[in-house]
Structures are given as C-alpha cells and as structure tokens.
Design a protein around this motif. Structure first.
Motif, PDB file in Angstrom:
ATOM      1  N   ASP A 155      -1.320 -20.393   0.653  1.00  0.00           N
ATOM      2  CA  ASP A 155      -1.939 -19.274   0.985  1.00  0.00           C
ATOM      3  C   ASP A 155      -3.389 -20.411   0.887  1.00  0.00           C
ATOM      4  O   ASP A 155      -4.306 -19.733   0.766  1.00  0.00           O
ATOM      5  N   ASN A 165      -8.957 -20.595  -0.115  1.00  0.00           N
ATOM      6  CA  ASN A 165      -7.546 -19.853   0.141  1.00  0.00           C
ATOM      7  C   ASN A 165      -7.878 -18.381   1.302  1.00  0.00           C
ATOM      8  O   ASN A 165      -8.685 -18.536   1.979  1.00  0.00           O
ATOM      9  N   GLU A 166      -6.747 -17.690   1.784  1.00  0.00           N
ATOM     10  CA  GLU A 166      -6.693 -16.878   2.521  1.00  0.00           C
ATOM     11  C   GLU A 166      -7.697 -15.400   2.208  1.00  0.00           C
ATOM     12  O   GLU A 166      -7.811 -14.718   2.978  1.00  0.00           O
ATOM     13  N   ARG A 167      -7.368 -15.639   0.557  1.00  0.00           N
ATOM     14  CA  ARG A 167      -8.712 -14.504   0.533  1.00  0.00           C
ATOM     15  C   ARG A 167     -10.092 -15.092   0.268  1.00  0.00           C
ATOM     16  O   ARG A 167     -10.735 -14.443  -0.596  1.00  0.00           O
ATOM     17  N   GLY A 168     -10.770 -16.226   0.580  1.00  0.00           N
ATOM     18  CA  GLY A 168     -11.757 -16.678   0.679  1.00  0.00           C
ATOM     19  C   GLY A 168     -12.426 -16.923  -0.401  1.00  0.00           C
ATOM     20  O   GLY A 168     -13.231 -17.372  -0.633  1.00  0.00           O
ATOM     21  N   GLU A 169     -11.011 -17.324  -1.813  1.00  0.00           N
ATOM     22  CA  GLU A 169     -11.590 -18.149  -2.890  1.00  0.00           C
ATOM     23  C   GLU A 169     -11.207 -19.307  -2.688  1.00  0.00           C
ATOM     24  O   GLU A 169     -10.271 -20.078  -2.473  1.00  0.00           O
TER      25      GLU A 169
END
Length: 359
Positions: A100, A305-309
């Motif tokens: 991810d 990552n895919e959550r923008g973190e």
C-alpha cells in the motif's frame, strides 16, 4: 485502450506480470516459411536473463521459451505465433510490506490513478521483467530481417558517468556489459560495484545500430521511421530519452556541418542516423537511448501510502544495480520490431507498384 500491442502488419501483443504465472507474446503477421525454433529465441533471452553477473538481480529465472503455435516442421506457418515464458522463481511475498506504499520512481502512483488498483508484486506490468516477452518477439523479428540481410546490435556507450571512447564491436560481444571499449568496461564494472555497496543504482546510454537496411522504409508525416523508433524505444520502462543520428548535437551545428553530402559512391557522413524525411536512406541506422537509474534502491526514501500518510522506506529484495546490460537486448528487440513492420509494409507497396501476380 490497451497499449499492449505493437505494429500494423507485424503485430505483437505481450502479456503477463512480474510475479504472475508467466509472461509471453502473440505475434500476428509473421510471414510463412521462416525457419524458427525455440533455440533461435532462447539465444536472445539468454542475453537478457537475470542473475548471471554481480550487480544484477539474483532472481533465478531460466527464461525458457515455449512455442505454442504458428510453427510446424521448423517453419513459420503465417498464422499467429504464441510464445510463453513461465516464471519459475517469483517471490511476491517480498513485496507485501510495500503493497500500500507508492515507491518513488516506480509506476505504483500512476498505475493506481489510471486503474484504481495495481499489482504490487514487483510492479506487475510496469516491471522490467515484462521485457522478456519483447525480447522473445524481437527474436522472431530478427529471423525475418535476416532473410533481407538486416542486422541490429546495441552497445553500452555510457554507464554511471563513464563513457566508451573506443569502438570495437567484437569486444562488446566478449564482455557482459556489451561495451565496445575494454578499458571503459573495467571502469564501469568498478562503478557498478561501488553503487552496489552503497545501496544505490546507476543509469547510462545504449546505442543501437541497424545495418543492411534498404532505402525506402518508413512512411511520410505521422508514421516516420525515426518517430516510430523513438516511440518503440521510449516504450521501454527505463528509457527517458531517445536521439537519432547526431540527435541533440545537431542543435549546435550549422546546416553546412549537419547535412550529409552525397557522392556517386554514397553519403560522406551520417548525421541523419540513416533516416531522411522519416524514411530510411540506406545508411546505417543509429539510435541512442538514455537509461534512468533503477528506482529500487536500499537507501532511505520518502513517500506516502494509499491513505496519504508519510512513509520512509528502504527497498530490499532482488534488483539490478543498473538496467544496463539487460536492457541492451530489449533495445535491439524493439528496433527489430519496428524495422520488420516497415519492411513488410514496403514489400506490400513494392508488390503493388510492380504488379507482381498473386500465386
């Protein structure tokens, strides 16, 4: 909307992912009666195969090709040729920690935004492993071109900032980098080892030369030979620049310097790289490609990552220090595919012009 097929008369579709079951190609339009065996293809795959030298990916793939169709009694039938290379040493689990995460320099980010999902097992179709199918198809094209005396060879002319100063094609066949300068080769090897120890990667320049190409291949305006060569070579994942003949150096020349004078004996120079007005001139075709450094490196890199973190990663696993030398046979393959397609188009035009009877 696929982007997985190349050519008009000699059409090649590749399939497969880096850590999937297999990769391969389907070739439609190969003329009948061309001698072709698995060994003919295997010799080109061997030049690209990983794990042969220090600094290359240690992935142990035999890359054995199987011809599934289109060949009978050692000759092509004129029907579609299907080729498959089975993955024998995939390790998709090595990529699970990054599944991810968008790896810098990879296609993770752009594939995600295009498709809404992606194959995170080594990059899937965006992996350099996809090129094994191109090399297999290019080997078939090589056999077609050989019937007309056309040969294509590529050479490493720069790697990690070290440039080849001498030109000995025979030397290029003796060393694993395909470098025509033995002294530069030794320095390139040392530079690769240095980058490997530092967990980094290197880029370089590959020059491709096609000899025996007759004048007349290529089409005016949109299907120019040099335009299609540039498109084919830029379609290789690690390539970030292409030049034909003098290339960017032509921008610094005067017309009197850049023009290639003609005499009854032929051309006096080849700044055009064998292409005039998008059509082959009969001279040697010369292309060069700029190859970027491999993006998978052990040094720390910032990404998300895919959550923008925000995430900091180090990429482990099995990777080349440089796409060179394994990209060299890939460059040869792509130029062969272009020339074969244009050769068949020109032969069709010639038959019409001369009104040769159909059998």
């Amino acid at each position: 909307m696929s982007g997985n097929t190349w050519g008009r008369l000699f059409r090649v579709t590749t399939f497969g992912e880096s850590h999937g079951r297999a990769l391969g190609a389907v070739i439609d339009g190969c003329p009948p009666g061309i001698p072709l065996s698995e060994e003919d293809i295997q010799q080109d795959l061997e030049r690209r195969r990983p794990g042969k030298h220090r600094g290359e990916s240690p992935r142990k793939e035999p890359d054995r090709v199987e011809i599934l169709s289109g060949v009978f009694e050692g000759l092509t039938l004129g029907t579609p040729i299907a080729l498959v290379i089975w993955n024998k040493d995939p390790r998709p689990s090595a990529y699970e920690p990054l599944k991810d995460v968008f790896r810098p320099g990879h296609g993770d980010w752009s594939y995600y935004w295009k498709y809404g999902r992606r194959d995170w097992r080594g990059g899937g179709r965006a992996s350099g492993r996809e090129t094994v199918a191109r090399v297999a198809a290019g080997a078939v094209a090589r056999k077609v071109l050989a019937t007309y005396g056309i040969e294509v060879r590529a050479y490493t002319v720069a790697l990690g900032g070290i440039r080849a100063e001498k030109w000995d094609p025979a030397e290029a066949e003796r060393n694993h980098l395909f470098c025509p300068d033995p002294e530069a080769y030794e320095r390139m090897c040392a530079r690769i080892e240095e980058a490997r120890r530092e967990g980094d990667s290197l880029g370089g320049v590959v020059e491709i030369r096609a000899t025996g190409v007759p004048p007349g291949l290529g089409e005016p305006v949109f299907d120019k030979l040099d335009a299609e060569l540039a498109k084919a070579l830029m379609g290789i994942g690690a390539v970030k620049g292409v030049e034909i003949g003098a290339g960017f150096a032509a921008a610094e020349k005067r017309g009197s310097e850049n023009n290639d004078p003609l005499t009854p004996e032929g051309f006096l120079s080849n700044n055009a790289g064998g292409v005039l007005a998008g059509i082959s001139s009969g001279q040697e075709i010369i292309c060069r490609v700029a190859v970027k450094p491999i993006p998978s490196i052990a040094k720390e890199q910032k990404t998300i990552n895919e959550r923008g973190e925000p995430v900091t990663i180090r990429i482990g696993g099995r990777h080349d220090v440089s796409a060179i030398p394994r990209i060299v046979p890939v460059c040869e393959a792509m130029v062969r595919l272009v020339l074969t397609d244009f050769l068949l188009r020109q032969l069709a035009l010639k038959a019409f012009r001369t009104h040769e009877p159909l059998p």
